[in-house]
Design a protein around this motif. Structure first.
Motif, PDB file in Angstrom:
ATOM      1  N   VAL A 123       0.857  -1.187   0.000  1.00  0.00           N
ATOM      2  CA  VAL A 123       0.000   0.000   0.000  1.00  0.00           C
ATOM      3  C   VAL A 123       0.893   1.236   0.000  1.00  0.00           C
ATOM      4  CG1 VAL A 123      -1.690   1.341   1.309  1.00  0.00           C
ATOM      5  CG2 VAL A 123      -1.896  -1.146   1.191  1.00  0.00           C
ATOM      6  N   VAL A 124       0.538   2.201  -0.851  1.00  0.00           N
ATOM      7  CA  VAL A 124       1.234   3.483  -0.890  1.00  0.00           C
ATOM      8  C   VAL A 124       0.287   4.533  -0.308  1.00  0.00           C
ATOM      9  CG1 VAL A 124       2.311   5.221  -2.364  1.00  0.00           C
ATOM     10  CG2 VAL A 124       2.553   2.796  -2.928  1.00  0.00           C
ATOM     11  N   PHE A 125       0.684   5.126   0.802  1.00  0.00           N
ATOM     12  CA  PHE A 125      -0.153   6.113   1.494  1.00  0.00           C
ATOM     13  C   PHE A 125       0.465   7.495   1.310  1.00  0.00           C
ATOM     14  CE2 PHE A 125      -1.329   8.428   5.473  1.00  0.00           C
ATOM     15  CZ  PHE A 125      -2.697   8.464   5.274  1.00  0.00           C
ATOM     16  N   LEU A 126      -0.231   8.344   0.557  1.00  0.00           N
ATOM     17  CA  LEU A 126       0.285   9.684   0.280  1.00  0.00           C
ATOM     18  C   LEU A 126      -0.227  10.684   1.308  1.00  0.00           C
ATOM     19  CD1 LEU A 126       0.173   8.179  -2.635  1.00  0.00           C
ATOM     20  CD2 LEU A 126       0.495  10.491  -3.531  1.00  0.00           C
ATOM     21  N   ILE A 127       0.692  11.471   1.825  1.00  0.00           N
ATOM     22  CA  ILE A 127       0.337  12.536   2.759  1.00  0.00           C
ATOM     23  C   ILE A 127       0.658  13.872   2.101  1.00  0.00           C
ATOM     24  CG2 ILE A 127       0.805  13.586   5.001  1.00  0.00           C
ATOM     25  CD1 ILE A 127       1.647  10.861   6.027  1.00  0.00           C
ATOM     26  N   ASP A 128      -0.371  14.646   1.867  1.00  0.00           N
ATOM     27  CA  ASP A 128      -0.163  16.009   1.404  1.00  0.00           C
ATOM     28  C   ASP A 128       0.438  16.789   2.569  1.00  0.00           C
ATOM     29  OD1 ASP A 128      -0.510  18.778   0.799  1.00  0.00           O
ATOM     30  OD2 ASP A 128      -2.138  18.293  -0.578  1.00  0.00           O
ATOM     31  N   PRO A 129       1.602  17.446   2.394  1.00  0.00           N
ATOM     32  CA  PRO A 129       2.207  18.181   3.512  1.00  0.00           C
ATOM     33  C   PRO A 129       1.241  19.143   4.187  1.00  0.00           C
ATOM     34  CG  PRO A 129       3.703  18.142   1.641  1.00  0.00           C
ATOM     35  CD  PRO A 129       2.401  17.556   1.164  1.00  0.00           C
ATOM     36  N   PHE A 130       0.316  19.691   3.411  1.00  0.00           N
ATOM     37  CA  PHE A 130      -0.620  20.654   3.978  1.00  0.00           C
ATOM     38  C   PHE A 130      -1.667  19.984   4.875  1.00  0.00           C
ATOM     39  CE2 PHE A 130       1.068  22.903   0.320  1.00  0.00           C
ATOM     40  CZ  PHE A 130       1.302  24.168   0.836  1.00  0.00           C
ATOM     41  N   GLN A 131      -1.738  18.632   4.847  1.00  0.00           N
ATOM     42  CA  GLN A 131      -2.662  17.929   5.725  1.00  0.00           C
ATOM     43  C   GLN A 131      -2.115  17.775   7.137  1.00  0.00           C
ATOM     44  OE1 GLN A 131      -3.264  14.454   2.977  1.00  0.00           O
ATOM     45  NE2 GLN A 131      -5.381  14.691   3.598  1.00  0.00           N
ATOM     46  N   VAL A 132      -0.827  18.052   7.321  1.00  0.00           N
ATOM     47  CA  VAL A 132      -0.222  17.999   8.654  1.00  0.00           C
ATOM     48  C   VAL A 132      -0.169  19.426   9.193  1.00  0.00           C
ATOM     49  CG1 VAL A 132       1.807  17.319   9.986  1.00  0.00           C
ATOM     50  CG2 VAL A 132       1.146  16.007   7.956  1.00  0.00           C
TER      51      VAL A 132
ATOM     52  N   LEU B 266       4.534  26.482   6.296  1.00  0.00           N
ATOM     53  CA  LEU B 266       4.548  26.888   4.895  1.00  0.00           C
ATOM     54  C   LEU B 266       3.623  28.068   4.600  1.00  0.00           C
ATOM     55  CD1 LEU B 266       4.488  23.380   3.154  1.00  0.00           C
ATOM     56  CD2 LEU B 266       6.405  24.978   3.210  1.00  0.00           C
ATOM     57  N   SER B 267       2.872  28.501   5.598  1.00  0.00           N
ATOM     58  CA  SER B 267       1.841  29.511   5.353  1.00  0.00           C
ATOM     59  C   SER B 267       2.406  30.817   4.803  1.00  0.00           C
ATOM     60  CB  SER B 267       1.047  29.781   6.637  1.00  0.00           C
ATOM     61  OG  SER B 267       1.921  30.272   7.653  1.00  0.00           O
ATOM     62  N   ASP B 268       3.662  31.140   5.146  1.00  0.00           N
ATOM     63  CA  ASP B 268       4.256  32.394   4.669  1.00  0.00           C
ATOM     64  C   ASP B 268       4.926  32.238   3.306  1.00  0.00           C
ATOM     65  OD1 ASP B 268       3.484  33.692   6.984  1.00  0.00           O
ATOM     66  OD2 ASP B 268       5.363  33.250   8.031  1.00  0.00           O
ATOM     67  N   VAL B 269       4.994  30.992   2.809  1.00  0.00           N
ATOM     68  CA  VAL B 269       5.702  30.745   1.556  1.00  0.00           C
ATOM     69  C   VAL B 269       4.753  30.402   0.420  1.00  0.00           C
ATOM     70  CG1 VAL B 269       7.524  29.390   0.456  1.00  0.00           C
ATOM     71  CG2 VAL B 269       7.653  29.889   2.908  1.00  0.00           C
ATOM     72  N   LEU B 270       3.744  29.548   0.717  1.00  0.00           N
ATOM     73  CA  LEU B 270       2.812  29.084  -0.301  1.00  0.00           C
ATOM     74  C   LEU B 270       1.382  29.270   0.176  1.00  0.00           C
ATOM     75  CD1 LEU B 270       4.536  25.720  -1.303  1.00  0.00           C
ATOM     76  CD2 LEU B 270       4.452  27.801  -2.682  1.00  0.00           C
ATOM     77  N   PRO B 271       0.463  29.596  -0.729  1.00  0.00           N
ATOM     78  CA  PRO B 271      -0.946  29.692  -0.335  1.00  0.00           C
ATOM     79  C   PRO B 271      -1.495  28.329   0.031  1.00  0.00           C
ATOM     80  CG  PRO B 271      -0.720  29.859  -2.718  1.00  0.00           C
ATOM     81  CD  PRO B 271       0.672  29.893  -2.158  1.00  0.00           C
ATOM     82  N   GLU B 272      -2.359  28.293   1.024  1.00  0.00           N
ATOM     83  CA  GLU B 272      -2.944  27.023   1.456  1.00  0.00           C
ATOM     84  C   GLU B 272      -3.943  26.535   0.417  1.00  0.00           C
ATOM     85  OE1 GLU B 272      -5.905  25.621   5.007  1.00  0.00           O
ATOM     86  OE2 GLU B 272      -4.147  26.795   5.585  1.00  0.00           O
TER      87      GLU B 272
ATOM     88  N   GLY C 245      -9.194  18.434   3.041  1.00  0.00           N
ATOM     89  CA  GLY C 245      -9.684  17.175   3.582  1.00  0.00           C
ATOM     90  C   GLY C 245      -9.263  16.979   5.024  1.00  0.00           C
ATOM     91  N   ALA C 246      -9.410  15.751   5.496  1.00  0.00           N
ATOM     92  CA  ALA C 246      -9.157  15.444   6.900  1.00  0.00           C
ATOM     93  C   ALA C 246      -7.659  15.435   7.196  1.00  0.00           C
ATOM     94  CB  ALA C 246      -9.757  14.078   7.243  1.00  0.00           C
ATOM     95  N   GLU C 247      -7.344  15.529   8.496  1.00  0.00           N
ATOM     96  CA  GLU C 247      -5.958  15.446   8.923  1.00  0.00           C
ATOM     97  C   GLU C 247      -5.377  14.090   8.550  1.00  0.00           C
ATOM     98  OE1 GLU C 247      -3.807  17.533  10.556  1.00  0.00           O
ATOM     99  OE2 GLU C 247      -5.205  19.225  10.449  1.00  0.00           O
ATOM    100  N   ALA C 248      -4.084  14.065   8.230  1.00  0.00           N
ATOM    101  CA  ALA C 248      -3.428  12.836   7.788  1.00  0.00           C
ATOM    102  C   ALA C 248      -3.537  11.732   8.833  1.00  0.00           C
ATOM    103  CB  ALA C 248      -1.959  13.121   7.472  1.00  0.00           C
TER     104      ALA C 248
ATOM    105  N   LEU D 213       5.574  11.551   1.797  1.00  0.00           N
ATOM    106  CA  LEU D 213       5.302  12.982   1.845  1.00  0.00           C
ATOM    107  C   LEU D 213       5.257  13.432   0.395  1.00  0.00           C
ATOM    108  CD1 LEU D 213       7.442  14.664   4.671  1.00  0.00           C
ATOM    109  CD2 LEU D 213       4.958  14.448   4.534  1.00  0.00           C
ATOM    110  N   SER D 214       4.057  13.618  -0.140  1.00  0.00           N
ATOM    111  CA  SER D 214       3.917  14.005  -1.541  1.00  0.00           C
ATOM    112  C   SER D 214       4.112  15.513  -1.683  1.00  0.00           C
ATOM    113  CB  SER D 214       2.540  13.583  -2.062  1.00  0.00           C
ATOM    114  OG  SER D 214       1.517  14.284  -1.392  1.00  0.00           O
ATOM    115  N   LYS D 215       4.090  15.963  -2.921  1.00  0.00           N
ATOM    116  CA  LYS D 215       4.280  17.401  -3.208  1.00  0.00           C
ATOM    117  C   LYS D 215       5.521  17.929  -2.492  1.00  0.00           C
ATOM    118  CE  LYS D 215      -0.707  18.126  -3.699  1.00  0.00           C
ATOM    119  NZ  LYS D 215      -1.893  18.863  -3.214  1.00  0.00           N
ATOM    120  N   PHE D 216       6.604  17.152  -2.558  1.00  0.00           N
ATOM    121  CA  PHE D 216       7.789  17.543  -1.796  1.00  0.00           C
ATOM    122  C   PHE D 216       8.404  18.829  -2.324  1.00  0.00           C
ATOM    123  CE2 PHE D 216      12.115  16.964  -0.014  1.00  0.00           C
ATOM    124  CZ  PHE D 216      11.744  16.842   1.314  1.00  0.00           C
ATOM    125  N   ASP D 217       8.050  19.214  -3.542  1.00  0.00           N
ATOM    126  CA  ASP D 217       8.506  20.502  -4.046  1.00  0.00           C
ATOM    127  C   ASP D 217       8.024  21.637  -3.146  1.00  0.00           C
ATOM    128  OD1 ASP D 217       5.764  21.488  -5.547  1.00  0.00           O
ATOM    129  OD2 ASP D 217       6.111  19.350  -5.797  1.00  0.00           O
ATOM    130  N   ALA D 218       6.835  21.442  -2.531  1.00  0.00           N
ATOM    131  CA  ALA D 218       6.335  22.457  -1.591  1.00  0.00           C
ATOM    132  C   ALA D 218       7.207  22.508  -0.342  1.00  0.00           C
ATOM    133  CB  ALA D 218       4.884  22.152  -1.218  1.00  0.00           C
TER     134      ALA D 218
END
Length: 244
Positions: free
Chosen positions: A69-78, A85-91, A96-99, A127-132
């Protein structure tokens, strides 16, 4: 995506009342090994279905037969990462729900015996979207800049196209991700993995390589980062990839 430079829409949730099933799987022939044909079957589970407090176990019955199983966590879900990241990228909208909540639901679905047993299916946690996350090098904080600009860090390279599975590189990446989650006060995720799973491994990936802009691909194009790591690890755990 490649011609019109548009992004894929989110995977629609499965709903019995709307007679809408899960998306069909992707099936790839891997050739013959040990005298028989092998295939990779990839199923995409809509996050919305895993975010519900009342889970439809029948809908996910095939999980009991999964080799991995591959479980992807959007960094913004944590929450702690989102705040950093709030000062660098728009939310993003519709996070969705917390990781931690989604991982708990996944654990319940994967348990095969009693609720106290740890899951024995290999689980790759990404940790997906690691570019963020890499954008932390641009914040006005020498501590975070030093972490993401560190020469020799596994965060800085992508050996996933090399033949075989590089255990040393994966071990280093695992240690770096664990340390990063600890620094970001996301220890709850680590505790969930250690208490709920016999075999899990941490990864970082970016499907695009650059954050989209205004709903379209970044001008730099598509540059996937470490996307093969979790697939190769699962193949190794199922002994289809030579452990040497």
């Amino acid at each position: 995506m490649f011609n019109g430079r548009h992004l894929f829409a989110s995977t629609p949730a499965a709903r019995r009342e709307a007679n809408r099933s899960l998306p069909p799987p992707l099936i790839f022939r891997m050739g013959r090994a040990d005298g028989r044909m092998h295939r990779i079957v990839i199923r995409d589970l809509p996050g919305e279905n895993l975010e519900r407090r009342s889970l439809d176990a029948d809908l996910f019955g095939f999980l009991g037969r999964a080799d991995g199983v591959v479980f992807l966590i959007d960094p913004f879900q944590v929450r702690s990462i989102r705040e950093m990241l709030s000062d660098v990228l728009p939310e993003p909208e519709d996070l969705g729900a917390e990781a931690q909540f989604v991982l708990d639901n996944l654990t319940r679905l994967l348990r095969r015996t009693t609720p106290t047993d740890r899951v024995d299916v290999p689980v790759a946690v990404l940790l997906s979207k690691f570019d963020a996350m890499q954008e932390l090098r641009h914040i006005d904080d020498t501590f975070w800049r030093s972490i993401f600009d560190l020469p020799g860090s596994a965060f800085q390279r992508d050996p996933s196209l090399d033949p075989g599975f590089d255990t040393d590189d994966s071990d280093l990446l695992q240690a770096e991700v664990r340390s990063l989650l600890h620094l970001l006060h996301a220890d709850d995720l680590l505790i969930q993995l250690e208490s709920g799973y016999c075999n899990s491994r941490l990864f970082v990936t970016s499907a695009l390589g650059n954050a989209p802009r205004a709903g379209a691909l970044h001008a730099n194009g598509i540059a996937p980062f470490r996307v093969l790591d979790p697939v190769k690890w699962i193949l190794r755990e199922t002994r289809l990839l030579d452990r040497s």
